[in-house]
Design a protein around this motif. Structure first.
Motif, mmCIF file in Angstrom:
data_model
loop_
_atom_site.group_PDB
_atom_site.id
_atom_site.type_symbol
_atom_site.label_atom_id
_atom_site.label_comp_id
_atom_site.label_asym_id
_atom_site.label_seq_id
_atom_site.Cartn_x
_atom_site.Cartn_y
_atom_site.Cartn_z
ATOM 1 N N ILE A 8 0.865 -1.190 0.000
ATOM 2 C CA ILE A 8 0.000 0.000 0.000
ATOM 3 C C ILE A 8 0.894 1.230 0.000
ATOM 4 C CG2 ILE A 8 -1.796 1.267 1.217
ATOM 5 C CD1 ILE A 8 -2.663 -1.426 0.033
ATOM 6 N N SER A 9 0.795 2.048 -0.999
ATOM 7 C CA SER A 9 1.668 3.213 -1.105
ATOM 8 C C SER A 9 1.040 4.445 -0.466
ATOM 9 C CB SER A 9 1.973 3.521 -2.578
ATOM 10 O OG SER A 9 0.819 4.030 -3.229
ATOM 11 N N LYS A 10 1.871 5.358 -0.025
ATOM 12 C CA LYS A 10 1.367 6.599 0.553
ATOM 13 C C LYS A 10 0.642 7.436 -0.502
ATOM 14 C CE LYS A 10 5.873 8.892 -0.021
ATOM 15 N NZ LYS A 10 7.028 9.496 0.693
ATOM 16 N N GLU A 11 1.067 7.306 -1.763
ATOM 17 C CA GLU A 11 0.397 8.045 -2.837
ATOM 18 C C GLU A 11 -1.044 7.567 -3.025
ATOM 19 O OE1 GLU A 11 4.727 8.370 -3.302
ATOM 20 O OE2 GLU A 11 3.391 6.629 -3.151
ATOM 21 N N ALA A 12 -1.250 6.232 -2.940
ATOM 22 C CA ALA A 12 -2.602 5.688 -3.103
ATOM 23 C C ALA A 12 -3.511 6.121 -1.964
ATOM 24 C CB ALA A 12 -2.540 4.168 -3.183
ATOM 25 N N VAL A 13 -2.963 6.123 -0.755
ATOM 26 C CA VAL A 13 -3.763 6.532 0.402
ATOM 27 C C VAL A 13 -4.131 8.011 0.299
ATOM 28 C CG1 VAL A 13 -3.692 6.905 2.900
ATOM 29 C CG2 VAL A 13 -2.875 4.742 1.928
ATOM 30 N N ALA A 14 -3.170 8.858 -0.017
ATOM 31 C CA ALA A 14 -3.432 10.291 -0.130
ATOM 32 C C ALA A 14 -4.445 10.578 -1.238
ATOM 33 C CB ALA A 14 -2.134 11.049 -0.388
ATOM 34 N N ALA A 15 -4.306 9.882 -2.362
ATOM 35 C CA ALA A 15 -5.233 10.098 -3.474
ATOM 36 C C ALA A 15 -6.652 9.695 -3.096
ATOM 37 C CB ALA A 15 -4.771 9.313 -4.698
ATOM 38 N N ALA A 16 -6.791 8.584 -2.364
ATOM 39 C CA ALA A 16 -8.119 8.129 -1.950
ATOM 40 C C ALA A 16 -8.778 9.137 -1.013
ATOM 41 C CB ALA A 16 -8.016 6.766 -1.279
ATOM 42 N N VAL A 17 -7.997 9.684 -0.093
ATOM 43 C CA VAL A 17 -8.534 10.675 0.844
ATOM 44 C C VAL A 17 -8.947 11.941 0.094
ATOM 45 C CG1 VAL A 17 -7.958 12.187 2.778
ATOM 46 C CG2 VAL A 17 -7.259 9.773 2.818
ATOM 47 N N ALA A 82 -5.514 -3.512 7.292
ATOM 48 C CA ALA A 82 -4.585 -4.331 6.510
ATOM 49 C C ALA A 82 -4.566 -5.753 7.043
ATOM 50 C CB ALA A 82 -3.190 -3.720 6.559
ATOM 51 N N GLY A 83 -4.686 -6.724 6.131
ATOM 52 C CA GLY A 83 -4.657 -8.127 6.506
ATOM 53 C C GLY A 83 -3.316 -8.772 6.201
ATOM 54 N N PRO A 84 -3.166 -10.060 6.508
ATOM 55 C CA PRO A 84 -1.932 -10.784 6.192
ATOM 56 C C PRO A 84 -1.600 -10.685 4.701
ATOM 57 C CG PRO A 84 -3.338 -12.091 7.634
ATOM 58 C CD PRO A 84 -4.145 -10.911 7.207
ATOM 59 N N GLY A 85 -0.314 -10.517 4.396
ATOM 60 C CA GLY A 85 0.114 -10.389 3.014
ATOM 61 C C GLY A 85 0.064 -8.981 2.485
ATOM 62 N N VAL A 86 -0.300 -8.012 3.318
ATOM 63 C CA VAL A 86 -0.349 -6.609 2.915
ATOM 64 C C VAL A 86 0.778 -5.872 3.624
ATOM 65 C CG1 VAL A 86 -1.691 -4.479 2.933
ATOM 66 C CG2 VAL A 86 -2.828 -6.661 2.503
ATOM 67 N N LEU A 87 1.627 -5.219 2.847
ATOM 68 C CA LEU A 87 2.752 -4.476 3.404
ATOM 69 C C LEU A 87 2.396 -2.996 3.466
ATOM 70 C CD1 LEU A 87 5.786 -6.159 1.563
ATOM 71 C CD2 LEU A 87 4.726 -6.773 3.744
ATOM 72 N N VAL A 88 2.601 -2.414 4.641
ATOM 73 C CA VAL A 88 2.268 -1.014 4.865
ATOM 74 C C VAL A 88 3.535 -0.268 5.278
ATOM 75 C CG1 VAL A 88 0.863 0.613 6.174
ATOM 76 C CG2 VAL A 88 -0.064 -1.641 5.587
ATOM 77 N N PRO A 89 4.029 0.653 4.463
ATOM 78 C CA PRO A 89 5.233 1.398 4.839
ATOM 79 C C PRO A 89 4.970 2.310 6.033
ATOM 80 C CG PRO A 89 4.265 2.315 2.851
ATOM 81 C CD PRO A 89 3.511 1.055 3.136
ATOM 82 N N ALA A 90 6.026 2.604 6.768
ATOM 83 C CA ALA A 90 5.891 3.421 7.977
ATOM 84 C C ALA A 90 5.356 4.813 7.671
ATOM 85 C CB ALA A 90 7.231 3.512 8.696
ATOM 86 N N ASP A 91 5.608 5.316 6.472
ATOM 87 C CA ASP A 91 5.162 6.671 6.116
ATOM 88 C C ASP A 91 3.897 6.655 5.257
ATOM 89 O OD1 ASP A 91 6.185 5.664 3.770
ATOM 90 O OD2 ASP A 91 7.310 7.479 3.241
ATOM 91 N N VAL A 92 3.037 5.633 5.443
ATOM 92 C CA VAL A 92 1.884 5.463 4.567
ATOM 93 C C VAL A 92 0.926 6.656 4.629
ATOM 94 C CG1 VAL A 92 0.432 4.235 6.246
ATOM 95 C CG2 VAL A 92 0.176 3.751 3.789
ATOM 96 N N ALA A 142 -6.528 -8.293 2.584
ATOM 97 C CA ALA A 142 -7.449 -7.166 2.741
ATOM 98 C C ALA A 142 -6.682 -5.863 2.905
ATOM 99 C CB ALA A 142 -8.362 -7.387 3.933
ATOM 100 N N ALA A 143 -7.125 -4.838 2.203
ATOM 101 C CA ALA A 143 -6.550 -3.497 2.338
ATOM 102 C C ALA A 143 -7.672 -2.494 2.098
ATOM 103 C CB ALA A 143 -5.420 -3.280 1.355
ATOM 104 N N ARG A 144 -8.240 -2.016 3.187
ATOM 105 C CA ARG A 144 -9.381 -1.100 3.101
ATOM 106 C C ARG A 144 -9.044 0.207 3.806
ATOM 107 N NH1 ARG A 144 -12.120 -6.057 4.282
ATOM 108 N NH2 ARG A 144 -11.855 -5.590 6.499
ATOM 109 N N ASP A 284 -11.666 0.282 -1.191
ATOM 110 C CA ASP A 284 -10.917 -0.965 -1.304
ATOM 111 C C ASP A 284 -9.611 -0.694 -2.056
ATOM 112 O OD1 ASP A 284 -9.945 -3.497 -1.576
ATOM 113 O OD2 ASP A 284 -11.709 -4.316 -2.593
ATOM 114 N N LEU A 285 -8.510 -0.635 -1.324
ATOM 115 C CA LEU A 285 -7.212 -0.363 -1.945
ATOM 116 C C LEU A 285 -6.619 -1.594 -2.605
ATOM 117 C CD1 LEU A 285 -5.583 1.835 0.849
ATOM 118 C CD2 LEU A 285 -6.643 2.614 -1.271
ATOM 119 N N ALA A 286 -7.112 -2.781 -2.258
ATOM 120 C CA ALA A 286 -6.548 -4.018 -2.798
ATOM 121 C C ALA A 286 -7.090 -4.340 -4.183
ATOM 122 C CB ALA A 286 -6.816 -5.179 -1.855
#
Length: 513
Positions: A8-17, A82-92, A142-144, A284-286
């Motif tokens: 999950i990238s910080k760009e995707a999260v910011a864009a969704a918001v 975030a569920g198993p198999g989802v990587l979340v960077p510290a600066d997400v 899961a990545a919501r 749904d980010l996934a």
């Protein structure tokens, strides 16, 4: 396995918001709108029906004109699940604040945050920071992203209590009912109530907040939780608090519960009030589409651009629902018709009003709220008890509007919780203020001041800010311009719908419920 991981990238999260905020501000989620429409069909109390009609019409206006549903466009709450198999960077969440600032500016939304709760209550002017967290879930892949615009009035009506285990289920029901009775009117009913039960002091409030994300028409799979939700909803609606807190059968559209384990000595309970403008969406980010679902504010397929699927329900307009009267300053032709009042108000006419009566205000009205009242009280003291700015005999509307939109002075303007101004209202009434307009209960001291000075407190429908903005013809700043939305303004209103909350005899509409 590493190649199957989702990042999950910080760009995707910011864009969704960024993309969600304007839609959340203007489009009531379809499940909430359907709940309001259904409540209007069932409600029998006249004031309750009038409030529900205003709320449904308000949703139509906001969606059509692309203006905020409510003037309190809230703080931004973001929870990444975030569920198993989802990587979340510290600066997400690194880009979220910039996305919030840009969205609030472009969509002309009200900025309501302060820099620090106690050390610096100045407004940064960009509605940041957003309040973000990461919540792990036991769902592989899961990545919501849960996004909510949360108003201050409903959050202020919320609470966390640490009950003894012996309080049990009955204690939980009693605490939720107590909260609704004491604070529900301030949170703009019909409510959506999130209840967290269990975990620890610091976790239970988050559970209550997340519970609000479940749509009001989506039952929980666990039958035990579903039974508890139904019991709580029945108990809340049995209070008679009703729409707008003004009486009726529908104090809440739904109660949503999340439970968790806890210590043997504990029974943590959190109650997070959600108002009738329950602005929330799940992204749904996934998925490859990254689409919105579960309470999305996005327009339904086939709708005109910017219009919700049921944005034009077949209900009467607010004035019709209240029973429009004719003739300036005429008394009501029947008990259902509002009294037309000209501003500034005639105190002799105010003495003839009764608590609970519907009215339509026309003329000059002054907006002022928390920070402005602090300054006005300072000036009152310096002036030897005399009101400045020509406020003698005038009415103060407790409101902090959004910027201009849709060709109107404000995109949205509605009442804030009146009790926050109780520290100033008695002195202002005695100095010459004839009326105040807000929402929710007033103190006994305010009621006494109304009776002593032939003044009144009017209740406007919380959550109907797009509709109320249509009744504002003009606005000019009178003082305290540096306070932004909290400045003293003189506005001209026409057929501005209110109810008498406290009459000139000190009688209170909430005592009639």
């Amino acid at each position: 396995m590493a190649g199957m991981e989702t990042i999950i990238s910080k760009e995707a999260v910011a864009a969704a918001v960024y993309e969600a905020i304007p839609r959340l501000a203007c489009d009531l989620p379809a499940d909430v709108l359907a709940g309001l429409e259904a409540a209007l069909e069932r409600e029998e109390a006249p004031r309750g029906r009038a409030v529900l009609a205003q709320l449904v019409e308000n949703a139509r206006i906001a969606s059509r004109d692309r203006v905020p549903i409510c003037q309190d466009t809230g703080t931004v709450w973001v929870s990444l699940e975030a569920g198993p198999g989802v990587l979340v960077p510290a600066d997400v969440f690194a880009g979220v604040d910039a996305a919030v600032a840009r969205a609030y500016d472009e969509a002309r939304l009200r900025k309501s945050t302060v820099r620090d709760a106690v050390l610096d209550r100045s407004n940064p002017g960009d509605n940041t920071p957003a309040f973000c967290d990461i919540h792990p879930v036991d769902e592989p892949g899961a990545a919501r992203l849960r996004i909510m615009l949360k108003g201050g009035g409903s959050d202020n009506a919320s609470r966390v209590v640490m009950l003894p285990p012996g309080a049990g289920r009955a204690g939980i029901v009693a605490e939720v009912v107590r909260c609704v009775r004491e604070k529900g009117a301030n949170a703009c009913p019909p409510l959506v109530i999130g209840v967290g039960i269990g975990a620890t002091f610091d976790k239970v409030a988050g559970m209550a907040k997340r519970a609000l994300m479940r749509p009001v028409d989506e039952p929980v799979p666990d039958e035990r939780v579903r039974a508890l939700e139904e019991e709580l909803l029945a108990a809340v609606n049995a209070t008679g608090v009703g729409p707008g807190g003004l009486g009726g059968a529908c104090a809440a559209l739904a109660v949503r519960v999340e439970t968790a384990p806890c210590h043997i000595a504990a029974l943590p309970v959190a109650i997070n009030m959600g108002c009738s403008a329950m602005r929330r969406v799940t992204v749904d980010l996934a998925s490859s589409a990254g689409g919105a679902h579960e309470g999305s504010a996005a327009p339904a397929e086939g709708c005109a651009p910017g219009r919700a699927a049921s944005s034009e329900p077949a209900v009467p307009c607010a004035a019709e629902a209240a029973g429009a009267a004719s003739g300036a300053d005429a008394g009501p032709a029947s008990a259902d018709e509002p009294v037309r009042l000209s501003l500034p108000l005639d105190r002799a006419q105010l003495r003839g009003l009764e608590a609970g009566q519907a009215c339509l205000l026309s003329g000059p009205l002054y907006t002022l709220r928390d920070a402005g009242h602090v300054r006005l009280m300072d000036e009152l003291e310096r002036n030897g008890g005399k009101l400045p700015y020509g406020l003698e005999g005038q009415a103060i509307f407790y409101a902090g509007p959004t910027p201009p939109a849709a060709g109107r002075p404000f995109g949205a303007v509605g009442p804030t919780t009146a009790s926050r101004m109780d520290f100033a209202a008695p002195a202002l009434h005695r100095a010459g203020i004839a009326a105040t307009v807000g929402k929710g209960h007033r103190s006994d001291e305010v009621k006494r001041a109304c009776a002593e000075t032939d003044s009144v407190y009017f209740v406007a429908c919380g959550g109907a800010a797009a509709l109320l903005a249509q009744r504002v013809a003009s606005s000019e700043t009178v003082a305290y311009d540096d306070l932004g939305t909290e400045a003293l303004r003189r506005i001209e209103v026409a057929d501005f719908p209110v109810f008498v909350g406290v009459d000139a005899h000190g009688d209170d509409v909430y005592d009639l419920i």
